[in-house]
Design a protein around this motif. Structure first.
Motif, PDB file in Angstrom:
ATOM      1  N   GLN A 207      67.405 133.892  97.088  1.00  0.00           N
ATOM      2  CA  GLN A 207      66.225 134.173  97.897  1.00  0.00           C
ATOM      3  C   GLN A 207      66.065 133.176  99.038  1.00  0.00           C
ATOM      4  OE1 GLN A 207      63.201 134.186  94.823  1.00  0.00           O
ATOM      5  NE2 GLN A 207      63.261 136.422  94.636  1.00  0.00           N
ATOM      6  N   GLN A 208      66.506 131.939  98.809  1.00  0.00           N
ATOM      7  CA  GLN A 208      66.390 130.898  99.832  1.00  0.00           C
ATOM      8  C   GLN A 208      67.592 130.868 100.770  1.00  0.00           C
ATOM      9  OE1 GLN A 208      65.590 127.218  97.715  1.00  0.00           O
ATOM     10  NE2 GLN A 208      63.985 128.203  96.503  1.00  0.00           N
ATOM     11  N   ILE A 278      57.016 139.622 106.405  1.00  0.00           N
ATOM     12  CA  ILE A 278      57.520 140.146 107.670  1.00  0.00           C
ATOM     13  C   ILE A 278      57.699 141.664 107.568  1.00  0.00           C
ATOM     14  CG2 ILE A 278      58.808 137.990 108.079  1.00  0.00           C
ATOM     15  CD1 ILE A 278      61.363 139.805 107.888  1.00  0.00           C
ATOM     16  N   GLN A 279      57.750 142.291 108.726  1.00  0.00           N
ATOM     17  CA  GLN A 279      58.075 143.711 108.844  1.00  0.00           C
ATOM     18  C   GLN A 279      58.898 143.889 110.103  1.00  0.00           C
ATOM     19  OE1 GLN A 279      54.832 146.451 109.713  1.00  0.00           O
ATOM     20  NE2 GLN A 279      55.775 148.047 108.462  1.00  0.00           N
ATOM     21  N   MET A 290      57.599 142.943 103.806  1.00  0.00           N
ATOM     22  CA  MET A 290      58.376 142.224 102.792  1.00  0.00           C
ATOM     23  C   MET A 290      57.885 140.795 102.635  1.00  0.00           C
ATOM     24  SD  MET A 290      62.131 143.504 104.103  1.00  0.00           S
ATOM     25  CE  MET A 290      61.669 143.372 105.847  1.00  0.00           C
ATOM     26  N   LEU A 291      57.679 140.371 101.389  1.00  0.00           N
ATOM     27  CA  LEU A 291      57.426 138.968 101.075  1.00  0.00           C
ATOM     28  C   LEU A 291      58.786 138.289 100.995  1.00  0.00           C
ATOM     29  CD1 LEU A 291      55.730 136.534 100.117  1.00  0.00           C
ATOM     30  CD2 LEU A 291      55.864 137.477  97.799  1.00  0.00           C
ATOM     31  N   VAL A 292      59.085 137.406 101.927  1.00  0.00           N
ATOM     32  CA  VAL A 292      60.443 136.855 102.014  1.00  0.00           C
ATOM     33  C   VAL A 292      60.552 135.420 101.509  1.00  0.00           C
ATOM     34  CG1 VAL A 292      61.010 138.369 103.944  1.00  0.00           C
ATOM     35  CG2 VAL A 292      60.136 136.073 104.409  1.00  0.00           C
ATOM     36  N   SER A 293      59.421 134.754 101.282  1.00  0.00           N
ATOM     37  CA  SER A 293      59.454 133.347 100.888  1.00  0.00           C
ATOM     38  C   SER A 293      59.317 133.140  99.386  1.00  0.00           C
ATOM     39  CB  SER A 293      58.346 132.571 101.614  1.00  0.00           C
ATOM     40  OG  SER A 293      57.074 133.117 101.324  1.00  0.00           O
ATOM     41  N   GLY A 294      59.291 134.216  98.600  1.00  0.00           N
ATOM     42  CA  GLY A 294      59.157 134.078  97.155  1.00  0.00           C
ATOM     43  C   GLY A 294      57.715 134.185  96.707  1.00  0.00           C
ATOM     44  N   HIS A 295      57.530 134.323  95.391  1.00  0.00           N
ATOM     45  CA  HIS A 295      56.186 134.574  94.857  1.00  0.00           C
ATOM     46  C   HIS A 295      55.315 133.320  94.813  1.00  0.00           C
ATOM     47  CE1 HIS A 295      56.905 138.751  93.806  1.00  0.00           C
ATOM     48  NE2 HIS A 295      58.100 138.393  93.348  1.00  0.00           N
TER      49      HIS A 295
END
Length: 380
Positions: A207-208, A278-279, A290-295
């Motif tokens: 994810q990172q 982001i979208q 989209m949640l791109v930085s993790g929960h």
């Protein structure tokens, strides 16, 4: 040969017929389904061992009348993955390919390796892990440890895209991620898109964006999850070491995503704890948000560079990137909201062979507010 998992005596798994029809439509193949039931007082490991041995005897008879071990492909789901593995074990690992679809964990994780699926059971053993983390209140149904030559780990291993988020439908909530394995595999048989995966050590590293390279000793391309193995070297034994590879999926067939790498070069003087959404928007296409930085909250520190793996559910010619730093602070006065300065933004396709990328300069984002960033297409 399709080997389903454990089933009630009165229920036939409909997905087996669907998979068989897809395989037959694909080309010159004979498809057999292995139907099996367990006695009430029999242990699962004992049943898998007995049925796997019986299956190996059936294959042995086919070999005697002219077939060859490398022509066989065993596809096992849940407990069926271990039955397929046991059959391969009894045939000294000569079977051409064994595919494990979310191999059942539970009692098998404590058994010896002659009972559970192992990469030595076949010439090529690929494993799809779709439920390797617990779906509360139930523990993970699938193995979390690697078993094959290539182990494909999907998403976070629970509550995969398209699965229910609550217990309104208990069975679908608890079993959805587990059953995604055979659904994705069936969809891949005739799909035109690819499930590219990236060799990596963990979900967090994936994810990172710490694992954006595909080449490794003995393998010069990204592993691809699913039926098609034209990416795989033809020589046996395989020249590369067993590996774990990670990817994400969309919520509906064919489940393929477009992998991209987002790089943010921050400026300014402020540090902010936030989640980044982001979208991507194009002339005829728009991805989901989209949640791109993790929960968990990420600390965005001024003058640092951040990289995120993006799994877009749509592909196209993008011209705008919408982003938001969600700090979850409830502020009504505009003057009290913090500004995040982005000196440079770069969005590039993965793997690096696709030479189109997008960039933008000097962006100012306000916490908890969307900002529309105009992208410049470049060739890299």
């Amino acid at each position: 040969m399709i080997v389903p998992g454990k089933r009630p005596a009165t229920v036939q798994p409909s997905w087996v017929r669907t998979m068989a029809q897809e395989l037959l439509a694909r080309g010159q193949e004979n498809v057999l389904a292995v139907d099996w039931l367990i006695l009430p007082d029999m242990k699962l490991t004992e049943a898998a061992e007995q049925i796997g041995k019986k299956l190996s005897q059936i294959i042995q008879r086919l070999l005697i009348i002219g077939s060859a071990p490398d022509m066989f492909h065993l596809i096992g789901f849940g407990v069926g993955a271990h039955i397929a593995g046991t059959a391969g074990y009894n045939l000294d690992g000569t079977i051409g390919r064994i595919t494990g679809l979310d191999p059942f964990a539970s009692v098998f994780s404590e058994a010896n390796n002659s009972v559970y699926l192992d990469y030595k059971d076949g010439q090529y053993v690929d494993v799809i892990h779709s439920n390797f983390n617990s779906t509360e209140p139930m523990p993970a149904l699938g193995f979390s440890s690697p078993l094959g030559h290539v182990d494909f780990y999907i998403g976070t291993g629970f509550q995969l895209p398209g699965c229910a988020r609550g217990l309104f439908n208990r069975e679908k909530y608890l079993l959805c991620s587990h059953h995604r394995a055979h659904q994705i595999y069936t969809s891949s048989i005739r799909a035109s898109c690819h499930h590219l995966a990236f060799p990596c050590q963990s979900v967090a590293d994936f994810q990172q964006a710490k694992c954006t390279l595909c080449s490794s000793p003995g393998l010069n391309s990204c592993p691809e999850m699913g039926y098609d193995i034209t990416w795989l070297p033809s020589s046996r034994p395989l020249a590369f070491q067993p590996m774990a590879a990670f990817l994400t999926i969309t919520s509906a067939p064919p489940y393929c995503v477009t992998p991209l790498l987002l790089e943010l070069n921050l400026g300014g003087i402020l540090s902010v704890e936030a989640k980044l959404y982001i979208q991507l928007i194009g002339n005829a296409v728009k991805t989901s948000t989209m949640l791109v930085s993790g929960h968990h909250m990420t600390e965005f520190v001024a003058n640092k560079v951040y990289q995120f793996m993006i799994s877009a559910d749509s592909d196209g010619d993008f011209h705008t990137l919408s982003l938001e730093f969600s700090t979850q602070r409830l502020l009504y006065l505009e003057m009290r909201k913090r500004r995040i300065s982005i000196h440079h933004l770069l969005l590039s396709y993965l793997p690096k062979g696709r030479r189109i990328a997008y960039r933008a300069w000097n962006i100012t984002a306000v916490e908890n507010q969307r900002v529309e960033v105009v992208l410049e297409k470049i060739w890299v």
